[in-house]
Motif scaffolding. Structure first.
Motif, PDB file in Angstrom:
ATOM      1  N   LEU A   1      -6.685   7.677  -2.572  1.00 37.04           N
ATOM      2  CA  LEU A   1      -6.054   6.978  -1.450  1.00 37.04           C
ATOM      3  C   LEU A   1      -6.797   5.681  -1.138  1.00 37.04           C
ATOM      4  CD1 LEU A   1      -3.824   7.099   0.691  1.00 37.04           C
ATOM      5  CD2 LEU A   1      -5.418   8.345   2.166  1.00 37.04           C
ATOM      6  N   ARG A   2      -8.130   5.738  -1.181  1.00 33.53           N
ATOM      7  CA  ARG A   2      -8.916   4.515  -0.977  1.00 33.53           C
ATOM      8  C   ARG A   2      -8.562   3.472  -2.040  1.00 33.53           C
ATOM      9  NH1 ARG A   2     -13.708   4.763   2.189  1.00 33.53           N
ATOM     10  NH2 ARG A   2     -13.252   6.164   3.933  1.00 33.53           N
ATOM     11  N   ALA A   3      -8.351   3.930  -3.266  1.00 39.92           N
ATOM     12  CA  ALA A   3      -7.983   3.007  -4.343  1.00 39.92           C
ATOM     13  C   ALA A   3      -6.614   2.384  -4.080  1.00 39.92           C
ATOM     14  CB  ALA A   3      -7.991   3.734  -5.684  1.00 39.92           C
ATOM     15  N   CYS A   4      -5.671   3.176  -3.577  1.00 42.80           N
ATOM     16  CA  CYS A   4      -4.344   2.645  -3.241  1.00 42.80           C
ATOM     17  C   CYS A   4      -4.448   1.584  -2.151  1.00 42.80           C
ATOM     18  CB  CYS A   4      -3.422   3.771  -2.778  1.00 42.80           C
ATOM     19  SG  CYS A   4      -2.866   4.873  -4.086  1.00 42.80           S
ATOM     20  N   ILE A   5      -5.278   1.848  -1.151  1.00 44.64           N
ATOM     21  CA  ILE A   5      -5.468   0.885  -0.061  1.00 44.64           C
ATOM     22  C   ILE A   5      -6.053  -0.416  -0.599  1.00 44.64           C
ATOM     23  CG2 ILE A   5      -6.795   0.449   2.056  1.00 44.64           C
ATOM     24  CD1 ILE A   5      -6.478   3.459   2.676  1.00 44.64           C
ATOM     25  N   ALA A   6      -6.857  -0.297  -1.667  1.00 47.99           N
ATOM     26  CA  ALA A   6      -7.424  -1.486  -2.314  1.00 47.99           C
ATOM     27  C   ALA A   6      -6.444  -2.105  -3.307  1.00 47.99           C
ATOM     28  CB  ALA A   6      -8.729  -1.121  -3.016  1.00 47.99           C
TER      29      ALA A   6
ATOM     30  N   ILE B   1       0.839  -1.204   0.000  1.00 44.14           N
ATOM     31  CA  ILE B   1       0.000   0.000   0.000  1.00 44.14           C
ATOM     32  C   ILE B   1       0.872   1.251   0.000  1.00 44.14           C
ATOM     33  CG2 ILE B   1      -1.627   1.358   1.374  1.00 44.14           C
ATOM     34  CD1 ILE B   1      -2.862  -1.329   2.270  1.00 44.14           C
ATOM     35  N   ASN B   2       1.914   1.245   0.821  1.00 44.56           N
ATOM     36  CA  ASN B   2       2.820   2.400   0.866  1.00 44.56           C
ATOM     37  C   ASN B   2       3.465   2.646  -0.495  1.00 44.56           C
ATOM     38  OD1 ASN B   2       2.302   2.913   3.553  1.00 44.56           O
ATOM     39  ND2 ASN B   2       4.048   1.729   4.304  1.00 44.56           N
ATOM     40  N   ALA B   3       3.802   1.559  -1.184  1.00 44.86           N
ATOM     41  CA  ALA B   3       4.395   1.692  -2.517  1.00 44.86           C
ATOM     42  C   ALA B   3       3.385   2.277  -3.503  1.00 44.86           C
ATOM     43  CB  ALA B   3       4.884   0.340  -3.009  1.00 44.86           C
ATOM     44  N   LYS B   4       2.129   1.826  -3.403  1.00 41.95           N
ATOM     45  CA  LYS B   4       1.079   2.352  -4.284  1.00 41.95           C
ATOM     46  C   LYS B   4       0.875   3.845  -4.051  1.00 41.95           C
ATOM     47  CE  LYS B   4      -0.333  -1.655  -6.062  1.00 41.95           C
ATOM     48  NZ  LYS B   4      -0.109  -2.001  -7.485  1.00 41.95           N
ATOM     49  N   VAL B   5       0.862   4.250  -2.784  1.00 41.50           N
ATOM     50  CA  VAL B   5       0.666   5.662  -2.446  1.00 41.50           C
ATOM     51  C   VAL B   5       1.838   6.494  -2.968  1.00 41.50           C
ATOM     52  CG1 VAL B   5       0.518   7.325  -0.542  1.00 41.50           C
ATOM     53  CG2 VAL B   5      -0.789   5.189  -0.449  1.00 41.50           C
ATOM     54  N   SER B   6       3.049   5.974  -2.816  1.00 39.60           N
ATOM     55  CA  SER B   6       4.230   6.689  -3.294  1.00 39.60           C
ATOM     56  C   SER B   6       4.193   6.873  -4.811  1.00 39.60           C
ATOM     57  CB  SER B   6       5.496   5.932  -2.885  1.00 39.60           C
ATOM     58  OG  SER B   6       6.651   6.568  -3.384  1.00 39.60           O
ATOM     59  N   LYS B   7       3.824   5.817  -5.527  1.00 37.68           N
ATOM     60  CA  LYS B   7       3.775   5.885  -6.990  1.00 37.68           C
ATOM     61  C   LYS B   7       2.643   6.775  -7.486  1.00 37.68           C
ATOM     62  CE  LYS B   7       5.918   1.384  -7.889  1.00 37.68           C
ATOM     63  NZ  LYS B   7       5.717   0.016  -8.450  1.00 37.68           N
ATOM     64  N   ALA B   8       1.606   6.957  -6.665  1.00 33.12           N
ATOM     65  CA  ALA B   8       0.470   7.788  -7.071  1.00 33.12           C
ATOM     66  C   ALA B   8       0.845   9.266  -7.159  1.00 33.12           C
ATOM     67  CB  ALA B   8      -0.690   7.607  -6.101  1.00 33.12           C
ATOM     68  N   ARG B   9       1.856   9.680  -6.399  1.00 32.80           N
ATOM     69  CA  ARG B   9       2.358  11.063  -6.437  1.00 32.80           C
ATOM     70  C   ARG B   9       1.316  12.089  -5.979  1.00 32.80           C
ATOM     71  NH1 ARG B   9       5.307  10.824 -12.412  1.00 32.80           N
ATOM     72  NH2 ARG B   9       6.629   9.016 -11.977  1.00 32.80           N
TER      73      ARG B   9
END
Length: 237
Positions: free
Chosen positions: A104-109, A39-47
């Motif tokens: 952010l909800r999408a990243c958590i998913a 999840i942390n990686a997804k959030v980081s890549k989302a920018r």
């Protein structure tokens, strides 16, 4: 893994946990740790420019906005159906906050998300046109689960950028979701893109499967400014 093992081993020893139960708990903790890293990686890549949540959004300040509508979107069914979300309203009304919170909800998913301003997106597509990588760039954008394009209408769009925005919307049409924020009503998009025909084509694809959220209320930023001013006056007094 070593840190988790040591921590769980100590807990197991104190509680006299069986070896089988210890292994099961260790596996659960490792899965949880891997999930958190993912999840942390997804959030980081989302920018994201900042972290915003729906829990921190003041719905009482925007009575035109129905909390139930946003909470339903937060369940992310629109992503599974490749539907878009268009947030329309004046500057400062919380459009970007909601867009980031949904992202952010999408990243958590564990979804693949990218946040960008429309201006930055179009600059990147222009650069890709120059170095002949536009096709691969659009292909990459097409593979994402969600692209958040912020601030359409704040800066003029020339003919080349209008065409590139059309290509961006087209590459995601019925394949992946877009969350778009704009301060311009749809009947003003011809002015935004400098061409009624291309504006109509963009709207046709963008709105075909979409949720339109209109926010007609005061500015959060102005409210915060007034609140800080009032506090400063109170302190001075």
């Amino acid at each position: 893994m070593a840190a988790i093992f040591e921590e769980e081993a100590e807990k197991a020893a104190k509680s006299q946990m069986s070896y089988t139960a210890f292994l099961a708990r260790l596996a659960d903790e490792e899965v949880a740790a891997k999930t958190e890293r993912s999840i942390n990686a997804k959030v980081s890549k989302a920018r994201f420019p900042a972290i915003k949540t729906l829990e921190s959004f003041d719905f009482s300040f925007q009575p035109s906005l129905q909390p139930a509508t946003i909470k339903e979107l937060a369940e992310l069914g629109f992503l599974e159906r490749a539907e878009n979300v268009v947030l329309v309203g004046p500057s400062g009304t919380g459009k970007t906050h909601i867009a980031i919170a949904l992202g952010l909800r999408a990243c958590i998913a564990r979804k693949r998300v990218l946040f960008t301003t429309v201006h930055a997106l179009l600059d990147q597509l222009v650069a890709a046109t120059v170095d002949r990588s536009l096709g691969s760039r659009l292909e990459m954008l097409g593979r994402l689960d969600l692209v958040i394009a912020d601030e359409l209408g704040y800066m003029p769009v020339d003919a080349q950028r209008a065409n590139l925005f059309f290509q961006f919307v087209s590459c995601r049409y019925e394949k992946g979701s877009i969350i778009l924020t704009t301060n311009k009503a749809f009947d003003q998009w011809g002015q935004v893109f400098g061409d009624d025909v291309i504006a109509s084509a963009i709207l046709d694809r963008l709105l075909h499967h979409s949720h339109i959220i209109a926010i007609n209320g005061p500015s959060y930023r102005l409210k915060d400014k007034l609140d800080r001013t009032a506090q400063a006056v109170g302190v001075t007094a």
